[in-house]
Design a protein around this motif. Structure first.
Motif, PDB file in Angstrom:
ATOM      1  N   GLY A 170       0.666  -1.185  -0.038  1.00 34.50           N
ATOM      2  CA  GLY A 170       0.029   0.078   0.120  1.00 34.50           C
ATOM      3  C   GLY A 170       0.738   1.261   0.171  1.00 34.50           C
ATOM      4  N   ALA A 171       2.168   1.219   0.004  1.00 35.31           N
ATOM      5  CA  ALA A 171       3.008   2.529  -0.033  1.00 35.31           C
ATOM      6  C   ALA A 171       2.808   3.010  -1.213  1.00 35.31           C
ATOM      7  N   GLU A 172       2.762   4.493  -1.105  1.00 39.19           N
ATOM      8  CA  GLU A 172       2.828   5.540  -2.260  1.00 39.19           C
ATOM      9  C   GLU A 172       4.396   6.027  -2.398  1.00 39.19           C
ATOM     10  N   VAL A 173       4.669   5.900  -3.618  1.00 36.78           N
ATOM     11  CA  VAL A 173       6.219   6.325  -3.621  1.00 36.78           C
ATOM     12  C   VAL A 173       6.152   7.630  -4.521  1.00 36.78           C
ATOM     13  N   VAL A 174       6.607   8.658  -4.237  1.00 33.74           N
ATOM     14  CA  VAL A 174       6.831   9.758  -5.036  1.00 33.74           C
ATOM     15  C   VAL A 174       8.243  10.314  -5.234  1.00 33.74           C
ATOM     16  N   LEU A 175       8.521  10.363  -6.633  1.00 31.80           N
ATOM     17  CA  LEU A 175      10.019  10.865  -6.906  1.00 31.80           C
ATOM     18  C   LEU A 175       9.945  12.197  -7.420  1.00 31.80           C
ATOM     19  N   ASP A 176      11.043  12.867  -7.288  1.00 33.48           N
ATOM     20  CA  ASP A 176      11.125  14.115  -7.796  1.00 33.48           C
ATOM     21  C   ASP A 176      10.404  15.160  -7.017  1.00 33.48           C
ATOM     22  N   ALA A 177      10.574  14.702  -5.503  1.00 35.05           N
ATOM     23  CA  ALA A 177       9.817  15.383  -4.468  1.00 35.05           C
ATOM     24  C   ALA A 177      10.787  16.215  -3.449  1.00 35.05           C
ATOM     25  N   GLU A 178      11.309  17.214  -3.861  1.00 34.84           N
ATOM     26  CA  GLU A 178      12.374  17.965  -2.799  1.00 34.84           C
ATOM     27  C   GLU A 178      11.698  18.345  -1.879  1.00 34.84           C
ATOM     28  N   ILE A 179      12.115  18.307  -0.478  1.00 31.76           N
ATOM     29  CA  ILE A 179      11.485  18.942   0.586  1.00 31.76           C
ATOM     30  C   ILE A 179      12.364  20.141   1.073  1.00 31.76           C
ATOM     31  N   THR A 180      11.687  21.223   1.403  1.00 28.63           N
ATOM     32  CA  THR A 180      12.186  22.554   1.366  1.00 28.63           C
ATOM     33  C   THR A 180      11.621  23.150   2.927  1.00 28.63           C
ATOM     34  N   ALA A 181      10.600  22.601   3.310  1.00 33.73           N
ATOM     35  CA  ALA A 181       9.898  22.696   4.804  1.00 33.73           C
ATOM     36  C   ALA A 181       9.598  21.669   5.486  1.00 33.73           C
ATOM     37  N   LEU A 182       9.511  21.464   6.993  1.00 31.48           N
ATOM     38  CA  LEU A 182       9.433  20.739   7.638  1.00 31.48           C
ATOM     39  C   LEU A 182       8.324  21.430   8.746  1.00 31.48           C
ATOM     40  N   THR A 183       7.076  20.910   9.004  1.00 26.30           N
ATOM     41  CA  THR A 183       6.460  21.723  10.155  1.00 26.30           C
ATOM     42  C   THR A 183       5.600  20.663  10.924  1.00 26.30           C
ATOM     43  N   GLU A 184       5.892  20.595  12.308  1.00 22.79           N
ATOM     44  CA  GLU A 184       5.536  19.751  13.271  1.00 22.79           C
ATOM     45  C   GLU A 184       4.629  20.278  14.170  1.00 22.79           C
ATOM     46  N   THR A 185       3.374  19.803  14.173  1.00 25.64           N
ATOM     47  CA  THR A 185       2.253  20.314  15.124  1.00 25.64           C
ATOM     48  C   THR A 185       2.039  19.314  16.332  1.00 25.64           C
ATOM     49  N   THR A 186       0.936  19.712  16.975  1.00 21.91           N
ATOM     50  CA  THR A 186       0.981  18.699  18.083  1.00 21.91           C
ATOM     51  C   THR A 186       0.041  17.324  17.623  1.00 21.91           C
ATOM     52  N   GLY A 187      -0.479  17.340  16.391  1.00 25.02           N
ATOM     53  CA  GLY A 187      -1.020  16.157  15.639  1.00 25.02           C
ATOM     54  C   GLY A 187      -0.486  15.782  14.400  1.00 25.02           C
ATOM     55  N   THR A 188       0.374  16.423  13.829  1.00 21.48           N
ATOM     56  CA  THR A 188       0.842  15.953  12.575  1.00 21.48           C
ATOM     57  C   THR A 188       2.162  16.531  12.036  1.00 21.48           C
ATOM     58  N   VAL A 189       2.923  16.003  10.887  1.00 21.05           N
ATOM     59  CA  VAL A 189       3.970  16.770  10.396  1.00 21.05           C
ATOM     60  C   VAL A 189       3.681  17.046   8.917  1.00 21.05           C
ATOM     61  N   THR A 190       3.983  18.094   8.453  1.00 13.06           N
ATOM     62  CA  THR A 190       3.878  18.298   6.952  1.00 13.06           C
ATOM     63  C   THR A 190       5.341  18.438   6.327  1.00 13.06           C
ATOM     64  N   ALA A 191       5.635  17.983   5.366  1.00  9.79           N
ATOM     65  CA  ALA A 191       6.596  18.044   4.439  1.00  9.79           C
ATOM     66  C   ALA A 191       6.249  18.814   3.146  1.00  9.79           C
ATOM     67  N   ALA A 192       7.047  19.898   2.830  1.00 14.89           N
ATOM     68  CA  ALA A 192       6.642  20.710   1.715  1.00 14.89           C
ATOM     69  C   ALA A 192       7.786  21.161   0.849  1.00 14.89           C
ATOM     70  N   GLY A 193       7.631  21.362  -0.619  1.00 15.86           N
ATOM     71  CA  GLY A 193       8.594  21.578  -1.419  1.00 15.86           C
ATOM     72  C   GLY A 193       7.982  21.951  -2.680  1.00 15.86           C
ATOM     73  N   PRO A 194       8.759  22.264  -3.592  1.00 12.70           N
ATOM     74  CA  PRO A 194       8.128  22.846  -5.095  1.00 12.70           C
ATOM     75  C   PRO A 194       7.205  21.807  -5.651  1.00 12.70           C
ATOM     76  N   ALA A 195       7.346  20.535  -5.446  1.00 15.10           N
ATOM     77  CA  ALA A 195       6.302  19.671  -5.980  1.00 15.10           C
ATOM     78  C   ALA A 195       4.982  19.448  -5.219  1.00 15.10           C
ATOM     79  N   GLY A 196       4.825  19.889  -4.105  1.00 21.21           N
ATOM     80  CA  GLY A 196       3.623  19.944  -3.361  1.00 21.21           C
ATOM     81  C   GLY A 196       4.028  19.688  -1.720  1.00 21.21           C
ATOM     82  N   SER A 197       2.809  19.175  -1.189  1.00 15.11           N
ATOM     83  CA  SER A 197       2.999  19.017   0.396  1.00 15.11           C
ATOM     84  C   SER A 197       2.167  17.599   0.871  1.00 15.11           C
ATOM     85  N   TRP A 198       2.893  17.272   1.866  1.00 12.83           N
ATOM     86  CA  TRP A 198       2.370  15.853   2.320  1.00 12.83           C
ATOM     87  C   TRP A 198       2.438  15.708   3.975  1.00 12.83           C
TER      88      TRP A 198
END
Length: 402
Positions: A170-198
């Motif tokens: 069930g894993a999704e694999v995303v290539l060309d996904a450079e990450i330029t920001a990491l944001t941790e909150t009390t419930g989640t972590v968001t990884a974001a970059g030019p290609a999108g955010s997860w």
């Protein structure tokens, strides 16, 4: 591959498509079937950096400090690698390794390694000069330590098999996904970059050569810097591929994390010589002379590296000389294999080792892993990380649940 872009919240996000990152994704889904997981890799393919540029050795764990993560995880990882390869039909060979002492000082270090191997529960055999010559007629030394469990494999094929298994789970694999920001909150972590955010409930960073930068993005205290060391290899001509039957290593200098120039049969039938260890000015520049201005500024301006350089002036000068002049490199090889010639040394693509260096100039020898409430960061995972990948992944997953 999943199209990049904004996505729903996953249970897990893994950054890094080298062997440690892919093994972690595999292990998470093995333990928690049905979990949602996305693996992000900034390059256009998996295993393009350290995993795809190593010598393909399944290490035994003989060198490492007893009780260290390296010693424990390497020993377990060697067996797992062989078992996984056999189950997946991935070619591998247990050819054994000889650590060759060429003088009395090296022989004393060899005896210390023999004692360490007992502490690390690694099977070894101490050989005298005559037995060494009988087993490897082209190799010269005053004695050797034979490690029968050492093997060779193509770790990129291991990554492909692990990734396929993770996708099937069930894993999704995303290539060309450079990450330029990491944001941790009390419930989640968001990884974001030019290609999108997860966004995920928990995130694991296995960024290798970019580990310190990812740690800084996450706000972790980073009293270290990743210093890239180029490992330059040569390849012997096809008619010389039967020069030796086993891996031939020098006795390592205990003050350095590098194992020295060795002769390595590979699983594809070639015979390589290397690597040396010279400072790299581009973290991901594999061609000789590669320079990335950002990388060069960071490494040359780092106080910790200045202290390393002062402490290892002679070693650094020798490695640089051997990089610039093939005869110096040849001399390193001929100490234990005297019939090699300049014509035997044919170019092969270099590798780059991500070496964590503390601000006080300490080279970090062991694996180094830190965590926050919702993140686990692998900060230092040099050799034998490929051999140890699955036990490292299991250790990471344990941390995710404690």
């Amino acid at each position: 591959m999943t199209a990049a872009g904004t996505s729903p919240t996953y249970d897990y996000c893994v950054l890094g498509g080298g062997i440690v990152g892919v093994a972690t994704a595999y292990e998470i889904l093995r333990r928690e079937p049905g979990s949602t997981l996305v693996l992000l890799e900034k390059s256009g393919a998996l295993a393009t950096h350290q995993t795809g540029h190593n010598s393909g050795v399944i290490h035994s764990g003989i060198y490492y400090e007893p009780g260290s993560l390296k010693a424990e995880l390497c020993r377990r990882g060697a067996q797992w690698t062989k078992d996984f390869a056999a189950a997946q039909g991935i070619p591998y060979e247990v050819c054994g390794k000889l650590l060759v002492a060429t003088d009395s000082a090296e022989y004393r270090r060899l005896l210390a390694l023999h004692e360490r191997s007992v502490s690390n529960a690694v099977e070894v055999e101490l050989l005298d000069a005559a037995e060494l010559r009988r087993r490897e007629p082209r190799v010269t030394g005053v004695g050797a330590l034979f490690v029968p469990g050492t093997g060779i494999i193509d770790f990129t094929k291991v990554v492909v098999a692990l990734a396929d298994s993770a996708r099937q789970a069930g894993a999704e694999v995303v290539l060309d996904a450079e990450i330029t920001a990491l944001t941790e909150t009390t419930g989640t972590v968001t990884a974001a970059g030019p290609a999108g955010s997860w966004t995920a409930r928990k995130l694991v960073v296995c960024a290798g050569l970019q580990a310190d930068r990812m740690a800084r993005l996450a706000g972790l205290p980073t009293d270290f810097r990743i210093v890239p060391f180029r490992g330059e290899y040569y390849q012997l001509p096809p008619e010389r591929k039967d020069l030796v039957r086993t891996l031939i290593y020098p006795v390592p200098d205990p003050s350095l994390p590098f194992l020295g120039v060795h002769l390595s049969p590979t699983i594809d039938g070639t015979l390589t010589v290397g690597p040396n260890a010279v400072l790299g000015l581009a973290r991901e520049g594999y061609r000789k002379g590669s320079v990335n201005l950002r990388d060069a500024r960071e490494v040359l301006g780092y106080r910790g590296l200045h202290r390393v350089a002062r402490n290892h002036v002679r070693t650094g000068a020798r490695e640089l000389r051997n990089s610039l002049f093939k005869r110096g490199y040849l001399a390193e090889c001929r100490r234990y294999c005297p019939e090699l010639t300049l014509a035997d040394l044919r170019p092969r693509e270099a590798g780059i080792r991500a070496q964590a260096v503390l601000r006080d100039g300490t080279l970090v020898h062991d694996f180094m892993i830190e965590r926050t409430a919702r993140m686990v960061h692998v900060l230092n995972a040099p050799s034998p990380a490929a051999t140890s990948a699955m036990p490292i992944a299991a250790h990471i997953v344990d941390l995710l649940h404690t």
